[in-house]
Design an enzyme around this catalytic site. Structure first.
Site, short mmCIF file in Angstrom:
data_model
loop_
_atom_site.label_atom_id
_atom_site.label_comp_id
_atom_site.label_asym_id
_atom_site.label_seq_id
_atom_site.Cartn_x
_atom_site.Cartn_y
_atom_site.Cartn_z
N GLY A 125 9.26 41.73 79.13
CA GLY A 125 8.25 41.99 78.12
C GLY A 125 8.75 41.46 76.78
CB SER A 162 63.90 57.36 119.61
OG SER A 162 64.57 57.04 118.42
NE ARG A 172 13.83 40.67 92.51
CZ ARG A 172 13.97 40.46 91.20
NH1 ARG A 172 14.60 39.40 90.76
NH2 ARG A 172 13.46 41.31 90.33
NE ARG A 208 43.81 60.90 109.67
CZ ARG A 208 43.64 61.47 110.86
NH1 ARG A 208 44.50 61.23 111.83
NH2 ARG A 208 42.63 62.28 111.06
N GLY A 216 3.55 52.32 87.95
CA GLY A 216 3.98 51.69 86.71
C GLY A 216 4.96 52.56 85.93
C1 UD1 Z 1 9.94 46.48 82.57
C2 UD1 Z 1 9.21 46.44 81.24
C3 UD1 Z 1 9.51 45.14 80.53
C4 UD1 Z 1 11.00 44.98 80.34
C5 UD1 Z 1 11.72 45.08 81.69
C6 UD1 Z 1 13.19 45.13 81.48
C7 UD1 Z 1 7.17 47.75 81.61
C8 UD1 Z 1 5.71 47.67 81.84
N1 UD1 Z 1 7.79 46.56 81.49
O1 UD1 Z 1 9.40 45.43 83.34
O2 UD1 Z 1 8.87 45.10 79.27
O3 UD1 Z 1 11.30 43.70 79.77
O4 UD1 Z 1 11.34 46.32 82.34
O5 UD1 Z 1 13.84 45.08 82.72
O6 UD1 Z 1 7.72 48.80 81.49
N2 UD1 Z 1 9.81 52.22 88.02
C9 UD1 Z 1 9.50 53.47 88.50
N3 UD1 Z 1 8.21 53.76 88.83
C10 UD1 Z 1 7.23 52.84 88.68
C11 UD1 Z 1 7.55 51.57 88.19
C12 UD1 Z 1 8.85 51.29 87.86
O7 UD1 Z 1 10.38 54.33 88.66
O8 UD1 Z 1 6.08 53.19 88.98
C13 UD1 Z 1 11.20 51.92 87.68
C14 UD1 Z 1 11.76 50.84 88.58
O9 UD1 Z 1 12.44 51.41 89.66
C15 UD1 Z 1 12.72 50.11 87.67
C16 UD1 Z 1 12.14 50.33 86.28
O10 UD1 Z 1 11.25 51.40 86.39
O11 UD1 Z 1 14.00 50.67 87.68
C17 UD1 Z 1 11.46 49.11 85.71
O12 UD1 Z 1 10.39 48.76 86.56
P1 UD1 Z 1 10.03 47.27 86.87
O13 UD1 Z 1 8.85 47.24 87.71
O14 UD1 Z 1 11.24 46.54 87.33
O15 UD1 Z 1 9.65 46.77 85.41
P2 UD1 Z 1 9.59 45.28 84.94
O16 UD1 Z 1 8.40 44.65 85.49
O17 UD1 Z 1 10.89 44.62 85.19
#
Ligand code: UD1
Ligand code: CA
Length: 453
Positions: free
Chosen positions: A137, A403, A15, A331, A78
């Site tokens: 969540g 000058s 986004r 600078r 995830g």
């Molecule tokens: C997650 C939580 C949710 C919580 C919310 C708060 C889980 C399953 N859910 O949901 O309960 O309310 O955050 O904002 O954890 N990321 C990785 N690798 C991945 C997936 C995610 O580094 O494979 C990082 C993303 O960059 C992000 C963070 O983890 O910074 C959260 O991931 P995102 O997919 O936004 O989780 P939500 O669905 O928002």
């Protein structure tokens, strides 16, 4: 039980609609991730593990000097999968705290109790109550009020969706337990992801206490997903900084119109007018007055300096009682002694200017060494560049540069020398003498203008 902070930073941040990974978007002049790394330091973490992925090496490359263990998550399967990538680098007797690269304002004092609970053997979660919990969540409690699991928005039933206590994502746990729970995760859910949140149910099954703490403010746990939220946090941070400055005795003509992207240290009775922008580390001595539309980056201004409107100062070291601007530009490498004046449309780069010297109008001073009480006339240019190399100009104490002079470096003007206006000085000008280098003025008597044929 050494603290290991794991920061999740592998997501793309769709986004943001940006080519750069979300955690590199700037907040208060620093990437989002830099703010979170600062928290880990504040907690005295034994090691900080950053899980990166989207954007490839751009994230580690942005922090060449950070004391961080970079962990690649090649595919974003995830949050649980992400944390699991860091676990091989964490010993069983460690304590793990999970933070997020896009949740920049979390405070150490909010995190410390979670770490303490985890050290005591619990799984500690950070929750928050939201008027509109959509997308988060939900913390699901049993009849006795204990948190027994977290259910994601997309997997929740109608009654679960009504729960307004949500998961911030931040949690802490003993490493050995967490490792086992993560190994047991499955991706059998509506998103086909390995959810970190499923460790809660696993802890309950293992009879490990689950402690849900409450975040003190929404701002602290706010994740940044789009530019509007980013701008909102910028405003929050700006207000925090301007409140601190005013509490320390600084006069801000309008606190909503001062931007600090870094740190400003101010002496007593400093006055800052509207639309000032400070970046990096800026140090202002007592009684400094900053006019409107001034930008100062990584510079130090001594007591009593006055900076007039529309002046840009970068990498400069300015002595006490100097007057800069309006429309001046310092600078990197500009070093000014006491009571120097640098006036309108004057650019100074990599030069030292001695006490009481003046460069008041329309000049370029580069690679120069200027003594004390020197007067540099309007339109003077140090010609420091021959197209290949830079050369220096040396001007002795009490010299007077007429000058519109061009000083062709390398060149030296002796102490007390006077340079006639309009001179192009390409050889050293001796001390105490007048040197003039320009066409002699002639008058052609009886000359007539041409007339129209
Ligand atoms: C997650 C939580 C949710 C919580 C919310 C708060 C889980 C399953 N859910 O949901 O309960 O309310 O955050 O904002 O954890 N990321 C990785 N690798 C991945 C997936 C995610 O580094 O494979 C990082 C993303 O960059 C992000 C963070 O983890 O910074 C959260 O991931 P995102 O997919 O936004 O989780 P939500 O669905 O928002
Ligand atoms: Ca999210």
């Amino acid at each position: 039980m050494a603290l290991h902070v794991v920061i999740l930073a592998a997501g793309q941040g769709t986004r943001m609609k940006s080519a750069r990974p979300k955690v590199l978007q700037p907040l208060a002049g620093r990437p989002l991730l830099a703010h979170v790394l600062g928290r880990a330091l504040g907690l005295g973490a034994h090691a900080t593990h950053v899980v990166y992925g989207h954007g490839g090496d751009a994230v580690p490359a942005a922090f060449p000097d950070a004391d961080v263990k970079w962990v690649l998550q090649a595919e974003q399967l995830g949050t649980g999968h992400a944390v699991a990538q860091a676990m091989p680098g964490i010993p069983d007797d460690g304590t793990v705290l999970v933070l997020y690269g896009d949740v920049p304002l979390i405070e150490a004092r909010t995190l410390q109790p979670l770490v303490d609970k985890a050290r005591g053997g619990a799984l500690a979660l950070l929750g928050v109550y939201l008027d509109d919990p959509t997308g988060y969540g939900r913390l699901i409690r049993d009849a006795a009020g204990r948190v027994v699991r977290i259910v994601e928005q997309k997997d929740a039933s109608e009654s679960e969706l009504a729960v307004s206590e949500v998961n911030t994502g931040i949690l802490a746990a003993p490493a050995k337990r967490l490792r086992a729970w993560l190994e047991g995760l499955s991706n059998h859910n509506s998103q086909g992801e390995y959810y970190l949140t499923d460790v809660v149910a696993a802890a309950v099954a293992d009879d490990v206490p689950v402690e849900a703490m409450l975040a003190p403010t929404m701002t602290e746990v706010l994740g940044i997903n789009d530019r509007r939220q980013l701008a909102g946090l910028e405003t929050t941070l700006r207000k925090r900084i301007t409140d601190e400055l005013m509490a320390a005795g600084v006069t801000l003509v309008d606190p909503a119109r001062v931007d600090v992207r870094g740190r400003v240290e101010c002496g007593r009775d400093v006055v800052i007018d509207v639309n000032a922008v400070f970046e990096g580390v800026v140090i202002l001595g007592d009684d400094v007055v900053i006019g409107p539309n001034v930008v100062i980056r990584d510079s130090r201004l001594g007591p009593g300096c006055r900076v007039d409107a529309n002046t840009l100062i970068e990498g400069a070291d300015v002595g006490p009682g100097c007057e800069l601007g309006p429309f001046a530009r310092l600078r990197p490498g500009a070093v000014l002694a006491d009571g120097v004046k640098v006036g309108n449309f004057v650019e100074v780069k990599k030069s030292r200017i001695g006490a009481g010297s003046k460069v008041n109008h329309l000049s370029y001073i580069g690679n120069a060494e200027i003594g004390t009480r020197v007067n540099v006339g309007a339109g003077t240019i140090t010609c420091n560049y021959d197209g290949v190399n830079k050369h220096s100009t040396v001007i002795g104490d009490d010299a007077f540069i007429g000058s519109n002079s061009a000083l062709v470096a390398p060149v030296e003007v002796g102490a007390g020398a006077t340079i006639g206006a309009g001179s192009t000085i390409s050889k050293d000008a001796p001390a105490g003498e007048l040197t003039v280098a320009r066409g002699k003025q002639v008058t052609v008597r009886g000359w007539k203008r041409p007339t129209k044929k």
